[in-house]
Design a protein around this motif. Structure first.
Motif, PDB file in Angstrom:
ATOM      1  N   PHE A   2      56.505  29.166  21.605  1.00 61.73           N
ATOM      2  CA  PHE A   2      56.786  29.605  22.972  1.00 61.73           C
ATOM      3  C   PHE A   2      57.617  28.572  23.701  1.00 61.73           C
ATOM      4  O   PHE A   2      58.576  28.907  24.403  1.00 61.73           O
ATOM      5  CB  PHE A   2      55.484  29.845  23.730  1.00 61.73           C
ATOM      6  N   ILE A   3      57.257  27.307  23.517  1.00 62.12           N
ATOM      7  CA  ILE A   3      58.020  26.251  24.186  1.00 62.12           C
ATOM      8  C   ILE A   3      59.475  26.319  23.733  1.00 62.12           C
ATOM      9  O   ILE A   3      60.398  26.253  24.548  1.00 62.12           O
ATOM     10  CB  ILE A   3      57.394  24.880  23.883  1.00 62.12           C
TER      11      ILE A   3
ATOM     12  N   ILE B 228      61.205  28.893  22.549  1.00 58.54           N
ATOM     13  CA  ILE B 228      62.026  30.005  23.035  1.00 58.54           C
ATOM     14  C   ILE B 228      62.190  29.962  24.551  1.00 58.54           C
ATOM     15  O   ILE B 228      63.166  30.472  25.071  1.00 58.54           O
ATOM     16  CB  ILE B 228      61.525  31.384  22.541  1.00 58.54           C
ATOM     17  N   ILE B 229      61.272  29.321  25.239  1.00 60.39           N
ATOM     18  CA  ILE B 229      61.500  29.145  26.682  1.00 60.39           C
ATOM     19  C   ILE B 229      62.645  28.163  26.897  1.00 60.39           C
ATOM     20  O   ILE B 229      63.530  28.382  27.721  1.00 60.39           O
ATOM     21  CB  ILE B 229      60.225  28.653  27.388  1.00 60.39           C
TER      22      ILE B 229
ATOM     23  N   MET C  13      64.924  32.901  26.823  1.00 61.92           N
ATOM     24  CA  MET C  13      64.257  33.963  26.081  1.00 61.92           C
ATOM     25  C   MET C  13      65.268  35.007  25.610  1.00 61.92           C
ATOM     26  O   MET C  13      65.934  35.629  26.428  1.00 61.92           O
ATOM     27  CB  MET C  13      63.223  34.642  26.967  1.00 61.92           C
TER      28      MET C  13
ATOM     29  N   MET D 213      60.127  20.670  27.861  1.00 60.90           N
ATOM     30  CA  MET D 213      60.321  21.992  28.454  1.00 60.90           C
ATOM     31  C   MET D 213      60.512  21.884  29.960  1.00 60.90           C
ATOM     32  O   MET D 213      61.409  22.511  30.529  1.00 60.90           O
ATOM     33  CB  MET D 213      59.115  22.876  28.132  1.00 60.90           C
TER      34      MET D 213
END
Lengths: 356, 340
Positions: free
Chosen positions: B279-280, B282-283, B287, B323
């Protein structure tokens, strides 16, 4: 008066009322009905999780926000008490200080997370909270001087609640009146009060706005409600209730570590409890938590029997292995999202009032 | 008398695509920043290769996730289960091929790994297809349910893996030829990391080619930008989406094989554990952007390795810190895919 106590939010289904009364009676008289340490433990856990699940429902079911950081606040509460008592000794002042600090930390943290990330989509919020919760858990297991690291903290509770304390020499109805019993009833009473308070909140005008935001955020905004403010408030409130649940957990267990209050497994458990019980109604939390924890503790015994019976069949034997109980609850979870999205409570209420 | 065409009509010359290359520079910048911080050059080379290898594997895993999100607004919280499945399939396939993996001949080693990778991709792709049908299909456009149901899929998948393979860790040994390291000057670089980097580059190149040079790729990119418009033009984006989902899961399976070999042991929780990292990534990347995902993965890999060497305790937070910094610079991620 009864309706007033429940903030006008009656169960609205005879079956549901019976079930809730059953749970209430079972919990209220648990020490007398089900003797033994394990049963009492299960009852206390159900109480604590009722608060936790209801507070999560405030966020998920009423406001429509998915957060994966809920156990973080649960953990803050538990750690607050654990650390304060370890430092200040087993006094009520220690408990109060720990609770106060924990509430403050939760307040600030949830406010911060809310203001930063509640403006974005639900998905983003879910991801951010997942990341923050993971970081917090690592932090808790790393700061071993402070939190006891992976081993966690064992501590004494104020004398009144310790098992050594005895109210009366002779047992009452076969149950010795010691501090353990007192702490059970402390947990039980606190659960009752917190639950009624949450019921009050979700049935207030404020709660209605939250539901409006869940149903249609755009329209709610158009009606003049600042949805960021309401979402953040809901986030903060649910964090505070989760913190209090954590306090209860620490007082009951007299121990706290990363696995008991912070782990991601617990997060998944409460998600399952909310959904199976019924989102968007606090009673769902009661049923979900009771069902789940009873299952967790007793389904395994049942599965052990099934597993022994299925020993000759290799794959089936593994499917009903006692450690695989989560598999079955997971399937129930998926099915309940499809088939009855409002959980047990929703189903019962629908049945009570068939569509006109 | 023929009307002379306007000399330079604005229509003749389409506005040029503005290439945003600034984020590309981040990787060398971070890598160069690492030199003085790490101190010794040979250690730096080792760490950099470790970071790149890790980044490549993460990219392989995360690329499917980001595309699926970009195309359909579906974020699969159960993506991790495909990784785990891939890794467990690798143990199941490499076990009987022990004759190949322990052989001295590097070609046989490579053959064994290739067989494992291809088989894992096919099987995990198949599982991905079923997952899409059974789990995701009924909840399109309902983000709340999607999050929960994919989570449920993850729980059930993980438990099923435990049913088949048992809950304990299974060792996954590297083939003989990939063990050990080679010396580059003074720096020791593990052979397997080089292999991982090469495989990652091949996957990236293939993906880049598909996305930018084929019609399917064009449709995927168009779909990411504006799904409805593509539908209006008569393409069935749902079918396209299933294809992307299956490909994404297959890539996650491939990544699982590589990640399992990287860790040299597999546990049923490995997929869930890496989900946060995905998730990190693709953030950070933005996205839905594959290029951003590539850069994000490499950044995360590099930073994790440098930080792990410099300050092991900080390393645990380095990804989140990265991030936050990236989002402060570009709130939409490195490459915003320009959704409405």
């Amino acid at each position: 008066m009864f309706s007033r106590l429940l903030s006008g939010d009656l169960p609205r289904s005879r079956m549901l009322t019976l079930l809730l009364l059953g749970v209430l009676a079972a919990l209220a008289f648990a020490p007398f009905l089900f003797p033994g340490a394990k049963a009492l433990n299960v009852a206390a856990k159900i109480c604590i999780f009722i608060v936790l699940v209801a507070s999560f429902d405030l966020l998920l079911g009423y406001t429509g926000i998915v957060s994966f950081a809920h156990t973080m606040f649960f953990g803050i509460g538990a750690y607050g008490v654990a650390i304060a008592i370890t430092r200040l000794g087993p006094t009520w002042a220690g408990v109060a200080a720990g609770t106060g600090c924990a509430l403050l930390v939760s307040l600030l943290l949830s406010l911060l997370i809310g203001l930063f990330s509640l403006r974005v989509k639900a998905l983003f919020y879910a991801m951010i909270t997942l990341a923050v919760a993971t970081a917090f858990m690592t932090l808790a297991s790393q700061l071993s001087d402070f939190t006891g690291g992976e081993d966690g903290l064992s501590f004494k509770v104020p004398e009144l609640l310790s098992a050594a304390f005895s109210l009366r020499e002779a047992p009452f109805l076969g149950v010795s009146l010691n501090g353990k019993l007192l702490s059970y009833y402390l947990v039980f009473t606190a659960t009752g009060l917190l639950f009624l308070l949450m019921l009050r909140i979700v049935n207030s005008p404020f709660g209605r706005v939250l539901q409006a935001i869940r149903e249609n955020a755009f329209r709610a905004e158009a009606l003049g409600y600042r949805i960021v403010v309401y979402r953040t408030l809901s986030n903060v409130l649910s964090a505070l209730f989760a913190t209090l649940a954590g306090v209860l957990l620490a007082l009951w267990l007299r121990y706290n570590g990363p696995d008991t209050s912070l782990s991601f497994e617990i997060m998944i458990d409460i998600l399952l409890m909310v959904v199976i019980g019924g989102m968007g109604t606090l009673y769902g939390g009661v049923l979900g938590a009771s069902l789940f924890i009873v299952t967790q503790n007793y389904l395994q015994d049942l599965m052990k029997l099934a597993s022994v019976a299925a020993t000759p069949i290799p794959f089936l034997r593994d499917l009903v292995h006692p450690d695989r109980w989560l598999l079955w609850l997971g399937i129930l979870f998926i099915v309940s999202i499809y088939r009855f999205p409002f959980g047990i409570v929703g189903k019962l209420r629908l049945k009570a009032r068939p569509p006109a | 008398m023929n009307p002379s065409p306007p000399a330079a009509s604005p229509l003749d010359e389409l506005p040029r695509v503005r290439r945003d290359l600034l984020p590309l520079a981040l990787i060398p910048v971070i890598a160069l920043l690492g030199v003085p911080l790490v101190g010794s050059f040979s250690t730096w080379v080792t760490l950099t290769f470790a970071g790149l290898a890790m980044g490549m594997i993460i990219f392989i895993i995360a690329s499917g996730l980001t595309l699926v999100f970009g195309l359909m607004d579906v974020l699969n919280f159960g993506h991790g289960v495909f990784i785990t499945l891939g890794a467990f399939l690798a143990t199941a396939i490499l076990g009987p091929l022990a004759g190949w993996t322990t052989s001295e001949r590097i070609l046989l080693n490579l053959g064994a790994v290739l067989v494992a990778m291809v088989a894992a991709m096919i099987l995990v792709g198949l599982v991905g297809f079923l997952f899409e049908r059974a789990i995701i299909r009924p909840v399109y456009g309902q983000p709340l349910k999607q999050i929960m149901i994919t989570m449920g899929g993850m729980i059930v998948g993980e438990e099923l893996i435990k049913v088949v393979w048992g809950p304990q860790a299974i060792p996954l040994l590297l083939p003989a030829g990939f063990r050990g390291s080679i010396l580059m000057g003074e720096a020791a670089v593990e052979k397997y990391r080089l292999v991982a980097v090469v495989i990652g580059l091949i996957v990236f190149a293939a993906m880049f080619w598909v996305l930018s040079r084929t019609k399917v790729g064009l449709l995927i990119r168009a779909g990411v930008q504006d799904r409805e418009m593509v539908e209006c033009l008569g393409y069935r984006i749902k079918r396209l989406f299933i294809g992307v989902f299956v490909a994404g899961s297959a890539l996650a399976g491939l990544g699982g094989v590589l990640w399992g070999l990287f860790q040299q042991s597999v546990v049923p929780q490995m997929g869930g554990a890496i989900t946060v990292l995905l998730f990190i990534v693709i953030i950070i990347g933005g996205m839905g952007s594959v290029g951003g995902c590539f850069i994000g993965s490499l950044l995360v890999g590099l930073v994790a390795n440098y930080a792990g060497f410099l300050a092991p305790k900080v390393a645990l937070f380095s990804n989140i810190l990265l991030m936050v910094i990236v989002l402060l610079w570009r709130p939409e991620g490195l490459f915003s895919v320009g959704k409405q």
